[in-house]
Motif scaffolding. Structure first.
Motif, PDB file in Angstrom:
ATOM      1  N   ARG A  94       7.444   6.598  19.709  1.00 62.56           N
ATOM      2  CA  ARG A  94       7.327   5.139  19.790  1.00 62.56           C
ATOM      3  C   ARG A  94       6.255   4.692  18.819  1.00 62.56           C
ATOM      4  N   CYS A  95       6.614   3.775  17.943  1.00 61.37           N
ATOM      5  CA  CYS A  95       5.746   3.391  16.831  1.00 61.37           C
ATOM      6  C   CYS A  95       5.065   2.040  17.072  1.00 61.37           C
ATOM      7  N   PHE A  96       3.785   1.990  16.768  1.00 59.32           N
ATOM      8  CA  PHE A  96       3.031   0.733  16.839  1.00 59.32           C
ATOM      9  C   PHE A  96       2.142   0.639  15.601  1.00 59.32           C
ATOM     10  N   ALA A  97       2.200  -0.492  14.907  1.00 57.32           N
ATOM     11  CA  ALA A  97       1.406  -0.683  13.687  1.00 57.32           C
ATOM     12  C   ALA A  97       0.599  -1.969  13.791  1.00 57.32           C
ATOM     13  N   ARG A  98      -0.641  -1.882  13.382  1.00 54.35           N
ATOM     14  CA  ARG A  98      -1.514  -3.062  13.335  1.00 54.35           C
ATOM     15  C   ARG A  98      -2.328  -3.025  12.052  1.00 54.35           C
ATOM     16  N   THR A  99      -2.881  -4.159  11.702  1.00 57.12           N
ATOM     17  CA  THR A  99      -3.692  -4.227  10.493  1.00 57.12           C
ATOM     18  C   THR A  99      -4.958  -3.383  10.657  1.00 57.12           C
ATOM     19  N   ALA A 100      -5.246  -2.570   9.649  1.00 55.72           N
ATOM     20  CA  ALA A 100      -6.474  -1.777   9.647  1.00 55.72           C
ATOM     21  C   ALA A 100      -7.532  -2.480   8.801  1.00 55.72           C
ATOM     22  N   TYR A 101      -7.230  -2.654   7.514  1.00 53.03           N
ATOM     23  CA  TYR A 101      -8.168  -3.314   6.597  1.00 53.03           C
ATOM     24  C   TYR A 101      -7.391  -4.195   5.624  1.00 53.03           C
ATOM     25  N   VAL A 102      -8.111  -5.134   5.042  1.00 53.76           N
ATOM     26  CA  VAL A 102      -7.584  -5.942   3.950  1.00 53.76           C
ATOM     27  C   VAL A 102      -8.484  -5.678   2.751  1.00 53.76           C
ATOM     28  N   CYS A 103      -7.955  -4.975   1.767  1.00 53.30           N
ATOM     29  CA  CYS A 103      -8.745  -4.534   0.622  1.00 53.30           C
ATOM     30  C   CYS A 103      -8.684  -5.559  -0.509  1.00 53.30           C
ATOM     31  N   ALA A 104      -9.845  -5.899  -1.043  1.00 52.08           N
ATOM     32  CA  ALA A 104      -9.930  -6.855  -2.143  1.00 52.08           C
ATOM     33  C   ALA A 104      -9.489  -6.208  -3.450  1.00 52.08           C
ATOM     34  N   GLN A 105      -8.788  -6.975  -4.277  1.00 56.80           N
ATOM     35  CA  GLN A 105      -8.337  -6.496  -5.582  1.00 56.80           C
ATOM     36  C   GLN A 105      -8.539  -7.585  -6.630  1.00 56.80           C
ATOM     37  N   VAL A 106      -8.619  -7.147  -7.876  1.00 57.00           N
ATOM     38  CA  VAL A 106      -8.684  -8.077  -8.999  1.00 57.00           C
ATOM     39  C   VAL A 106      -7.428  -7.863  -9.839  1.00 57.00           C
ATOM     40  N   LYS A 107      -6.541  -8.855  -9.830  1.00 51.50           N
ATOM     41  CA  LYS A 107      -5.363  -8.811 -10.686  1.00 51.50           C
ATOM     42  C   LYS A 107      -5.792  -9.328 -12.059  1.00 51.50           C
ATOM     43  N   LEU A 108      -5.808  -8.444 -13.046  1.00 50.75           N
ATOM     44  CA  LEU A 108      -6.412  -8.773 -14.338  1.00 50.75           C
ATOM     45  C   LEU A 108      -5.677  -9.887 -15.066  1.00 50.75           C
TER      46      LEU A 108
END
Length: 335
Positions: A94-108
């Motif tokens: 039985r699968c359960f998924a939740r948000t762990a982290y939101v990683c910041a990025q720079v789209k060049l």
């Protein structure tokens, strides 16, 4: 925890999938092998084989009577998610998924640039210019990139020492104080330097190093993995200046499309970021009771976080229980 590496091969006996896991024999559980060291963890495989491989991994874990699978920092945009959810039900999980982290990025490509120039306009440019001038009184500030195994290993001790000193200056304990972490970076350097994927960047003025970043370059992305700086220069924000110069350099190189700032919600990252990448905390449980308990625990925690006063009260109670468990009497006046 013991390493558990599962390999997948196609009909031509060619390697087509790798699952790097760690197993806990006593608890009959597994997790990603690099869950505590990697910003992103995933099953590695060719797209055309991913579904079959992930299903095969779960089937093999089921045969091993593994009842608990915990997958941390799995990218939300990974093609593993959909095939895992399907394969989980087929194998009794039985699968359960939740948000762990939101990683910041720079789209060049999304950075503002001056007309007719390739150099991006970054936040805090005046502060960065003043700081670079102050730190570069003896010699101009420049970036130096070590890429070979010999180069990086010769610099690593200095980087580790600076990381420890930086944490001590703020009353914290650096993970570089653990021999296992130092050995991990040394071995990682030996493995990834062969393919040019690892780079130890130094911001320097003459022979003096002002700041460091142990990072990676892969598939058009430059990863900001583990930075540190000379604590004596803190008033000049050397870490912020290093990141600004690194982004500038990446933006002027057609080989890069993204600078990934990784885990951690530090304020300075938000100043540079123009997009994010979400990671998930995924659990697969053979037991229905464990699965339901996992969901209820998460929902309760989220509800408590929505009420700061309630959250503070719950933390106080848990701290008191922890002290009672350890035999330490609670402080007078505590709840």
């Amino acid at each position: 925890m013991l390493p558990l590496i599962l390999l997948g091969y196609d009909e031509r006996d060619c390697l087509c999938g790798v699952a790097a896991l760690a197993g806990d024999p006593e608890r009959k559980g597994v997790s990603f092998l690099c869950a505590t060291t990697g910003d992103y963890c995933d099953f590695v495989g060719r797209p055309e084989n991913k579904g079959t491989f992930v299903a095969g991994v779960l089937a093999e874990l089921k045969k091993m009577e593994i009842g608990s699978i915990t997958l941390t920092n799995l990218p939300a945009d990974s093609d593993s998610i959909a095939v895992m959810q399907l394969a989980a039900s087929e194998n009794g999980y039985r699968c359960f998924a939740r948000t762990a982290y939101v990683c910041a990025q720079v789209k060049l490509s999304g950075l503002e640039r001056r007309p007719g120039e390739n150099k991006p306009v970054l936040p805090g440019k005046k502060m960065v210019r003043r700081s670079l001038n102050a730190m570069g009184r003896e010699a101009p500030v420049r970036l130096d990139h070590a890429r070979s195994e010999q180069e990086i290993l010769s610099i690593l001790p200095q980087f580790m020492q600076a990381h420890v000193a930086r944490f001590q200056a703020t009353g914290r304990v650096s993970n570089m104080e653990r021999p296992e972490r130092r050995l991990f970076l040394e071995e990682l350097t030996k493995l990834l330097s062969q393919s040019g994927r690892v780079v130890l960047t130094r911001m320097m003025s003459g022979p003096r190093t002002l700041a460091w970043n142990y990072g990676f370059q892969f598939h058009g992305t430059w990863f900001w993995y583990q930075p540190t700086f000379d604590s004596d220069l803190e008033k000049y924000s050397p870490g912020f200046c290093l990141l600004a110069k690194l982004i500038e350099e990446a933006a002027e190189n057609a080989d890069f499309s993204t600078v990934d700032l990784g885990l951690g919600a530090e304020e300075y990252k938000e100043r540079f970021a123009n997009q994010t990448r979400e990671t998930l905390y995924v659990t697969l449980r053979a037991s229905r009771a464990q699965h339901v308990r996992e969901i209820l625990r998460y929902r309760a925690a989220e509800m408590i976080k929505a009420f700061p006063t309630l959250e503070a009260g719950v933390r106080t109670v848990f701290n008191r229980l922890r002290k009672l468990k350890s035999g330490k009497p609670p402080k007078r006046g505590s709840v």
